[in-house]
Design an enzyme around this catalytic site. Structure first.
Site, mmCIF file in Angstrom:
data_model
loop_
_atom_site.group_PDB
_atom_site.id
_atom_site.type_symbol
_atom_site.label_atom_id
_atom_site.label_comp_id
_atom_site.label_asym_id
_atom_site.label_seq_id
_atom_site.Cartn_x
_atom_site.Cartn_y
_atom_site.Cartn_z
ATOM 1 N N SER A 1 -14.809 -38.371 -48.295
ATOM 2 C CA SER A 1 -13.489 -38.800 -48.773
ATOM 3 C C SER A 1 -12.445 -38.456 -47.718
ATOM 4 O O SER A 1 -12.524 -38.957 -46.604
ATOM 5 C CB SER A 1 -13.176 -38.139 -50.121
ATOM 6 O OG SER A 1 -11.980 -38.644 -50.666
ATOM 7 N N THR A 2 -11.489 -37.598 -48.029
ATOM 8 C CA THR A 2 -10.396 -37.293 -47.106
ATOM 9 C C THR A 2 -10.930 -36.776 -45.767
ATOM 10 O O THR A 2 -11.682 -35.811 -45.721
ATOM 11 C CB THR A 2 -9.468 -36.230 -47.717
ATOM 12 O OG1 THR A 2 -9.089 -36.636 -49.030
ATOM 13 C CG2 THR A 2 -8.234 -36.035 -46.870
ATOM 14 N N HIS B 1 -14.452 -42.900 -49.920
ATOM 15 C CA HIS B 1 -13.366 -43.211 -50.847
ATOM 16 C C HIS B 1 -12.257 -43.942 -50.091
ATOM 17 O O HIS B 1 -11.644 -43.377 -49.187
ATOM 18 C CB HIS B 1 -12.794 -41.932 -51.469
ATOM 19 C CG HIS B 1 -13.754 -41.226 -52.366
ATOM 20 N ND1 HIS B 1 -13.636 -39.885 -52.656
ATOM 21 C CD2 HIS B 1 -14.844 -41.664 -53.055
ATOM 22 C CE1 HIS B 1 -14.603 -39.526 -53.481
ATOM 23 N NE2 HIS B 1 -15.361 -40.592 -53.725
ATOM 24 N N MET C 1 -11.705 -34.070 -50.770
ATOM 25 C CA MET C 1 -11.145 -33.261 -51.847
ATOM 26 C C MET C 1 -11.854 -33.592 -53.150
ATOM 27 O O MET C 1 -12.222 -34.742 -53.398
ATOM 28 C CB MET C 1 -9.649 -33.552 -51.970
ATOM 29 C CG MET C 1 -8.903 -32.676 -52.963
ATOM 30 S SD MET C 1 -7.130 -33.004 -52.890
ATOM 31 C CE MET C 1 -6.536 -31.849 -54.121
ATOM 32 N N ASP D 1 -16.646 -35.106 -56.332
ATOM 33 C CA ASP D 1 -17.510 -36.281 -56.400
ATOM 34 C C ASP D 1 -18.675 -36.109 -55.438
ATOM 35 O O ASP D 1 -18.486 -35.761 -54.273
ATOM 36 C CB ASP D 1 -16.716 -37.540 -56.039
ATOM 37 C CG ASP D 1 -17.527 -38.811 -56.229
ATOM 38 O OD1 ASP D 1 -18.424 -38.825 -57.107
ATOM 39 O OD2 ASP D 1 -17.265 -39.803 -55.518
#
Length: 353
Positions: free
Chosen positions: A177-178, A203, A296, A299
């Site tokens: 993600s991030t 993401h 973050m 997931d």
């Protein structure tokens, strides 16, 4: 707790007002200023430097990409890109992510009032994630609506049942993600054309994943594509889940293919890493490697544990090399990670198996 100080840079006065209203509604965030372009922003930032900058990419006098590169070279600061859902906007945003932006939030071309209702959580969460980001990793080049029930992967498919026989075919499933766009670029550009088949959840909003895959495909020896329903999963190819759809691995006869499906967000994300990892546990079992990387939230943690229990090798990116050490940390807590390794060792781990 200390509030997160935010500067908003956008050439639209209406957008600046709407974004300020969204962020100011959260008690953990303080909007310390807005500016119509980066030059105005720099002047204001000299008086009070923000913790996070929310930045448009297409502006007069100095565009967002030039500003971002200057910022990351001189004083690295977390930046959230607020970009429109257009083909041109998506391509420019990929350049911004490559230059060191932390994440993307989509900005509507019209109906900003609807944005207040539908995307306020996305913007607030992106700013909070950015405030925790290790921007030195980004600068070094090495890298939704009202609160909803947090669904598990059960909402999309049942858990694996029974052990999968080991074969010579290997599948690598990656979730991030991030900070993941930069990390994925680092990994995939270091893999040869002959490498294991790879399936990826990053993401990212709709439409941006196509531009991301296209960018990587131009940089890498292996083929990188935004996944389409029924695409074959073969050595030398990496398939990236499209924004707004879940990606599932399945076995079809002697071949692996992907299903690209709609459905509710899982672990508050669509695509969800938990869904990809569970489907990989079901379809590939011990023939797979699962890798959870910077991001973050949690997931992917439960899905990676299911892969681990199915006999797969499971790897987590270590804290020092993460932009945000969230997803790997949660997977470690669950006992889902066989071992943690730095980003720089992941390409070799993929080839070694």
């Amino acid at each position: 707790m200390k509030s997160i100080k935010v500067m908003i840079v956008d050439d639209s006065a209406v957008v600046r007002q709407v974004l300020s209203q969204v962020l100011a509604a959260d008690s953990a965030i303080e909007v310390i200023g807005t500016a119509a372009d980066p030059l105005f922003a720099l002047d204001k930032m000299q008086r009070q430097w923000p913790d996070v900058i929310v930045l448009d990419v297409e502006m007069p006098r100095m565009d967002g990409i030039t500003f971002l590169r200057k910022l990351m070279a001189e004083r690295p600061t977390p930046v959230v890109i607020c970009s429109t859902l257009t083909e041109k906007g998506a391509t420019t945003t990929m350049q911004a992510l490559a230059a060191g932006a932390v994440s993307i939030v989509t900005k509507p071309q019209a109906n900003l009032g609807k944005f207040l209702v539908n995307a306020s959580d996305d913007l607030v969460n992106a700013v909070k994630a950015a405030a925790r980001a290790n921007v030195k990793r980004l600068a070094s080049k090495t890298p939704p609506a009202a609160p909803q029930a947090k669904l598990s992967a059960d909402a999309i498919l049942p858990p694996a049942s029974g052990a999968m026989a080991r074969t010579t075919e290997r599948i690598v499933a990656i979730g991030t993600s991030t900070g993941g766009t930069q990390a994925l670029e680092y990994i995939l550009t270091r893999l040869p054309r002959v490498c294991p088949a790879i399936v990826i959840v990053q993401h990212m909003p709709e439409r941006f994943t196509a531009a991301f895959a296209e960018r990587l495909n131009g940089l890498c020896e292996l083929e990188v594509l935004e996944a389409r329903n029924g695409d074959r999963v073969v050595p030398g190819r990496a398939l990236i889940a499209p924004g707004g759809r879940h990606l599932l691995l399945k076995r079809s006869g002697a071949q692996y293919v992907v299903d690209v499906v709609d459905g509710p967000p899982v672990s508050r994300h669509k695509p969800s890493v938990d869904v990809l990892f569970r489907s990989t546990a079901r379809a590939a079992g011990a023939n797979a490697t699962g890798i959870i990387m910077t991001g973050m939230g949690d997931d992917g943690a439960r899905g990676l544990r299911e892969m681990h229990e199915a006999g797969a090798l499971t790897l987590g990116q270590d804290e020092a090399s993460c932009v945000v050490y969230g997803m790997p940390k949660e997977a470690m807590k669950l006992g889902a990670v066989s071992r943690e390794i730095p980003l720089e060792q992941i390409p070799a781990a993929i080839l070694r198996g």
